[in-house]
Design an enzyme around this catalytic site. Structure first.
Site, PDB file in Angstrom:
ATOM      1  N   THR A  94      46.406  42.819  40.115  1.00 55.66           N
ATOM      2  CA  THR A  94      46.983  43.775  41.055  1.00 55.66           C
ATOM      3  C   THR A  94      48.417  44.091  40.641  1.00 55.66           C
ATOM      4  OG1 THR A  94      47.333  41.850  42.476  1.00 55.66           O
ATOM      5  CG2 THR A  94      45.589  43.361  43.104  1.00 55.66           C
ATOM      6  N   LYS A 110      45.536  34.307  30.897  1.00 56.32           N
ATOM      7  CA  LYS A 110      46.410  35.482  31.022  1.00 56.32           C
ATOM      8  C   LYS A 110      47.218  35.723  29.746  1.00 56.32           C
ATOM      9  CE  LYS A 110      46.836  34.846  36.058  1.00 56.32           C
ATOM     10  NZ  LYS A 110      46.336  36.093  36.686  1.00 56.32           N
ATOM     11  N   LYS A 152      50.871  47.688  40.459  1.00 54.74           N
ATOM     12  CA  LYS A 152      52.255  47.829  40.926  1.00 54.74           C
ATOM     13  C   LYS A 152      53.127  48.440  39.830  1.00 54.74           C
ATOM     14  CE  LYS A 152      51.315  43.894  43.804  1.00 54.74           C
ATOM     15  NZ  LYS A 152      51.249  42.416  43.830  1.00 54.74           N
ATOM     16  N   HIS A 175      36.693  36.243  43.666  1.00 56.03           N
ATOM     17  CA  HIS A 175      37.913  36.636  42.940  1.00 56.03           C
ATOM     18  C   HIS A 175      38.036  36.023  41.555  1.00 56.03           C
ATOM     19  CE1 HIS A 175      39.945  38.545  46.431  1.00 56.03           C
ATOM     20  NE2 HIS A 175      39.190  37.700  47.105  1.00 56.03           N
ATOM     21  N   LYS A 196      53.346  37.056  36.324  1.00 57.32           N
ATOM     22  CA  LYS A 196      52.077  36.643  36.948  1.00 57.32           C
ATOM     23  C   LYS A 196      52.027  35.130  36.855  1.00 57.32           C
ATOM     24  CE  LYS A 196      49.896  39.242  33.783  1.00 57.32           C
ATOM     25  NZ  LYS A 196      48.966  40.017  34.592  1.00 57.32           N
ATOM     26  N   ARG A 197      51.049  34.506  37.509  1.00 55.58           N
ATOM     27  CA  ARG A 197      50.932  33.060  37.356  1.00 55.58           C
ATOM     28  C   ARG A 197      50.726  32.707  35.891  1.00 55.58           C
ATOM     29  NH1 ARG A 197      50.667  29.666  42.050  1.00 55.58           N
ATOM     30  NH2 ARG A 197      50.105  28.067  40.560  1.00 55.58           N
TER      31      ARG A 197
HETATM   32  C1  26Q Z   1      40.428  26.344  45.245  1.00 57.87           C
HETATM   33  C2  26Q Z   1      40.069  25.057  45.625  1.00 57.87           C
HETATM   34  C3  26Q Z   1      41.019  24.069  45.753  1.00 57.87           C
HETATM   35  C4  26Q Z   1      42.359  24.385  45.523  1.00 57.87           C
HETATM   36  C5  26Q Z   1      42.721  25.682  45.159  1.00 57.87           C
HETATM   37  C6  26Q Z   1      41.755  26.667  45.006  1.00 57.87           C
HETATM   38  C7  26Q Z   1      42.152  28.048  44.616  1.00 57.87           C
HETATM   39  C8  26Q Z   1      43.335  28.607  45.091  1.00 57.87           C
HETATM   40  C9  26Q Z   1      43.713  29.899  44.728  1.00 57.87           C
HETATM   41  C10 26Q Z   1      41.347  28.814  43.793  1.00 57.87           C
HETATM   42  C11 26Q Z   1      41.740  30.113  43.439  1.00 57.87           C
HETATM   43  C12 26Q Z   1      42.914  30.664  43.913  1.00 57.87           C
HETATM   44  C13 26Q Z   1      43.375  32.016  43.595  1.00 57.87           C
HETATM   45  C14 26Q Z   1      42.711  32.916  42.901  1.00 57.87           C
HETATM   46  C15 26Q Z   1      43.276  34.248  42.616  1.00 57.87           C
HETATM   47  O1  26Q Z   1      44.417  34.542  42.966  1.00 57.87           O
HETATM   48  N1  26Q Z   1      42.518  35.120  41.975  1.00 57.87           N
HETATM   49  C16 26Q Z   1      43.025  36.458  41.677  1.00 57.87           C
HETATM   50  O2  26Q Z   1      42.626  37.314  42.748  1.00 57.87           O
HETATM   51  C17 26Q Z   1      43.206  38.601  42.588  1.00 57.87           C
HETATM   52  C18 26Q Z   1      42.859  39.412  43.813  1.00 57.87           C
HETATM   53  O3  26Q Z   1      41.512  39.764  43.793  1.00 57.87           O
HETATM   54  C19 26Q Z   1      42.717  39.245  41.312  1.00 57.87           C
HETATM   55  O4  26Q Z   1      43.402  40.471  41.155  1.00 57.87           O
HETATM   56  C20 26Q Z   1      42.996  38.349  40.112  1.00 57.87           C
HETATM   57  O5  26Q Z   1      42.402  38.894  38.955  1.00 57.87           O
HETATM   58  C21 26Q Z   1      42.447  36.956  40.370  1.00 57.87           C
HETATM   59  O6  26Q Z   1      42.822  36.087  39.319  1.00 57.87           O
END
Ligand code: 26Q
Length: 808
Positions: free
Chosen positions: A651, A549, A655, A355, A543-544
């Site tokens: 995503t 972004k 929406k 992702h 978004k975050r």
């Molecule tokens: C990893 C290790 C330790 C702590 C936290 C994490 C961690 C947590 C959440 C790493 C990444 C995330 C989240 C990533 C994320 O939300 N990516 C998004 O995924 C969406 C669904 O595929 C995409 O549409 C977005 O583009 C992408 O940013």
């Protein structure tokens, strides 16, 4: 088959209130009524679950296991009522019993067991897997605290704990009889018996994993699936008598571990934090899940040798990567298989979705941590790594590639490479993203095993994100497409294109948007005390908060507009409201500064009479699923402005599109596919392409040149240094953009390079907005062509190309 009429539902609710709370309906509180409603629907779904499970076992159907550290479910009451096709009956029953249905829905807390896109994707896919009759289970952790609640105090983000389980637990079914034990630490003892080498883990710290199941209903089917959330408990209560046996400390340790493991969701999004508690969470949930799957498989088939024929494990990013060594452990240590057989079955069972390509998000765990916390898993990883390296060397004979593809390297375990080696498929989440994986991030692995690499462009649950939350638009679609076929065949939305020349339809579409804007304005006034002008363009970036972004690019453009307005109060005739919503990871200082900047600018504009009814900026506190559900139907402009090549898919963009907002965006992530169906004429594209970004960085990007050349840009940036009327200066952000700071290069995400093109896109958008008919036509076309972004399509692709399971 609908399970209730209004009358039978009313009877069921009355009985629940009496049995569970000892209350007659007229005495019950809204909270009790919400719980009773949840329990009544849960009962129906649980009964269907029994049937679904029986059928799966009887017909020996292949099952999908979707592992994710995050499931951002949001609220469930309206969703489940919708899927069970009893939403009108539920509303009527509630009203008839003297409750306000809207209040009952509103009281439900969001199940915020996720950060953003990745977690929400898992929730949408669970809905589609169920609707498509795929036997599937989601697995995650039953966090006591979900994503923090955000308050804005004096312009700054403050985090509060999200204690969601009080009311939210109404959906959970604890299943203590299906608990599993997870082992941490300890020492390994090896011995020979019956000609086999046995390995036992002694003095390990044991944690009990107890499933809390959330049943999920599909739409238009009796098939139901389960989201299994693991709760951590200690195996035994601390018993003082153990003291004498020297086990007291062990027991206390187990209790402490159990109490912390499922405590809180890590709030970092797109960022890896090497915290040992996070690794414990990952192994806890992976081990419990794999044991549970293997146990059930053995019950049905009596052997694990056909495991891969009957199960597929999909892992949501690398967070559950330990499934690979955990499966190996169970096949070898518990089922007595040899390495090759175990490896064959493992690599045919696991599939990995990536992702993100951001380097700071790639998981690399220190080997010492893995070794001490998970000694047996570490041994297995070392052996996987050794064999993989041998294979790479024999294939490439290139030390550079050996290094790039290594699993264990210079004291770290690289989880992405473990997933690539240990699985049958690797996919990105949009065409562009998958190409970047193949050509860049995982280039060498793709060169060796090209058949593993695939693309599945993301999708969203269009029943929730359109039909359920935007009833006005839903009824227009039904009228124009001749019924509700689009709910299960989202490509039927295409029929709307036939009405692009129909003025009456376009006017109706405009009226629906107007109504939705007014409802949102009323909600904002009631809950936040902000006055939104429904005549203004609702221009939204939610978004975050992350530098890539580029919320800051949006801010720079607003500053430019503001300065133009100060020079000439008549420069803006069309009122324009910019809405922001974003949580920043608590440790991400720059992101928090950007939130503060948005609030400073909002305050400045709010206090300048020149801006009245022309320009407004609002930061919406605590952006979350339930707020998105109110906002999407009211939005007109969707900001999707990430640096090309950085947003894997997005995503939110889908929406907005489905709800008729027009996109201002870069050619990044799924915006590329949106452009493919919309063409230049139905969206506002701008900015560098992904390859141009790479090129510019390679050549050496010097943002100061743009600063000195472009007067508008320079004036905006200079405004940051002094700040606004609240006296907070943003020189730090100015410095970052022009000179870089803290190890990051000047303007890492190329805001300055895209600034002019962005301003021009905003101008094209504003000009189009004044042509009301043209705008509505574009809006209609966006809705008409959004069908490919339905999660049903994405899940069907996973089922056909990766999982090889049949579906509706
Ligand atoms: C990893 C290790 C330790 C702590 C936290 C994490 C961690 C947590 C959440 C790493 C990444 C995330 C989240 C990533 C994320 O939300 N990516 C998004 O995924 C969406 C669904 O595929 C995409 O549409 C977005 O583009 C992408 O940013």
């Amino acid at each position: 088959m609908t399970p209730f009429t209004t009358k039978t539902l009313e009877e069921a609710l009355t009985a629940k209130l009496m049995l569970n709370f000892g209350r007659a309906p007229e005495e019950a509180t809204d909270q009790e009524m919400m719980k009773a409603s949840a329990l009544v629907l849960r009962d129906v779904m649980a009964m269907r679950g029994v049937e679904t499970n029986k059928r799966t076992r009887r017909e020996h159907r292949k099952q999908v296991h979707y592992l994710s550290l995050e499931f951002l479910m949001g609220r469930s009451l309206m969703k489940n009522a919708y899927n069970l096709e009893v939403l009108p009956q539920l509303k009527e029953a509630l009203e008839h019993m003297g409750f306000k249905a809207a209040d009952i829905f509103e009281i439900e807390p969001d199940a915020g067991l996720g950060n953003g896109g990745l977690g929400r994707l898992a929730a949408c896919y669970l809905d589609s897997m169920t609707t498509l009759d795929i036997p599937a289970t989601g697995y995650s952790i039953c966090y006591e605290l979900g994503i923090f609640k955000q308050k804005i105090v004096e312009g700054q983000q403050v985090e509060l704990p999200d204690d969601w389980k009080g009311l939210g637990s109404a959906w959970l079914l604890p299943r203590t009889e299906e608990a599993e034990e997870v082992y941490f630490g300890g020492t390994l003892r090896e011995f020979w018996n019956d000609g086999h080498l046995h390995i036992v883990n002694e003095n390990a710290t044991k944690v009990l994993a107890v499933p809390c199941d959330m049943v999920v209903a599909g739409y238009g089917t009796d098939h139901v699936n389960t989201l299994r959330l693991w709760d951590a408990r200690s195996t035994k209560p601390v018993d003082m008598s153990l003291f004498s046996r020297g086990e007291y400390l062990k027991a206390a340790e187990e209790e402490a571990m159990a109490e912390t493991i499922a405590k809180v969701l890590y709030p970092e999004d797109n960022h890896y934090e090497g915290k040992s508690l996070r690794l414990k969470q990952q192994y806890f949930f992976v081990s419990a899940t794999v044991q549970s799957i293997a146990r059930k498989h053995l019950e049905t088939y009596g052997t694990l040798k056909n495991f891969h024929e009957k199960n597929v494990i999909q892992i949501n990013d690398t967070h559950p990567a330990l499934v690979v060594p955990e499966l190996m452990r169970i096949f070898i240590d518990e089922a007595g298989m040899n390495w090759d057989e175990a490896w064959e079955i493992t690599t045919r069972s696991v599939a990995y979705t990536n992702h993100t390509v951001l380097a700071e998000a790639l998981e690399r765990w220190p080997q010492n941590l893995v070794e001490s916390l998970l000694p047996r898993i570490w041994q297995i990883i070392v052996e996987i790594s050794r064999r993989w390296q041998e294979k790479v060397e024999n294939f490439y004979h290139d030390p550079g590639k050996t290094r790039a593809m290594a699993i264990v390297w210079s004291g770290e375990v690289r989880m992405a490479n473990l997933c690539i080696a240990g699985g049958m498929a690797v996919n990105g989440v949009s065409g562009l993203h998958s190409d970047i994986l193949k050509k860049d991030v995982f280039r060498d692995a793709c060169g060796m095993e090209p058949w593993k690499f695939q693309n599945v462009t993301n999708g969203i649950d269009h029943r929730r994100w359109l039909s359920e939350i935007n009833p006005g638009l839903d009824s227009l679609i039904r009228d124009l497409t001749g019924g509700d076929d689009y709910l299960t065949h989202p490509l039927a939305l295409k029929k709307l294109d036939d009405y692009a020349g129909d003025k009456a339809v376009l006017a109706r579409l405009a009226e629906i948007k107007r109504q939705n804007k007014e409802s949102f304005a009323a909600y904002a006034k009631k809950t936040r005390g902000v006055l939104l002008n429904p005549d203004a363009i609702f221009d939204v970036q939610v978004k975050r908060l992350h530098e890539y972004k580029r919320q800051l690019l949006n801010v720079l453009h607003i500053i430019a507009l503001y300065q133009r307005l100060q020079d000439d109060p008549n420069a803006v005739t069309q009122p324009h409201t910019f809405l922001f919503g974003a949580k920043a990871a608590p440790g991400y200082a720059v992101a928090k500064r950007i939130i503060r900047l948005i609030n400073s600018l909002a305050d400045e504009i709010d206090h300048n009479p020149i801006c009245k009814d022309k320009l407004q900026v609002v930061f919406l506190e605590n952006y979350r699923v339930s707020l998105a559900e109110r906002l999407m139907p009211a939005s007109e402009v969707s900001q999707q402005i990430s640096t090309a090549g950085k947003e894997a898919s997005g995503t939110g963009n889908m929406k907005f599109m489905m709800n008729g907002a027009l996109t201002i965006g870069t050619l990044d992530g799924a915006n590329v596919e949106m452009h493919g169906v919309l063409g230049d004429e139905n969206m506002f594209l701008f900015g560098l392409h992904a390859d141009e970004v790479t090129q510019l960085k390679r050549e050496g990007y010097v943002p100061q040149r743009l600063y000195s050349r472009d007067d508008t840009l320079r004036r905006c940036l200079d405004a940051l240094r002094g700040g606004f009327r609240d006296g907070v200066a943003y020189d730090d952000l100015y410095q970052r953009l022009l000179f870089g700071a803290g190890g990051s290069p000047a303007d890492e995400y190329l805001l300055l390079a895209d600034f002019q093109a962005y301003c021009q896109a905003e101008e094209r958008m504003a000009a189009t907005y004044t042509d009301v008919e043209q705008w509505n036509r574009m809006s209609l076309r966006n809705i008409a062509r959004s069908g490919i972004f339905a999660a049903d399509r994405a899940v069907a692709e996973y089922a056909d190309n990766i999982w090889h399971v049949p579906h509706k």
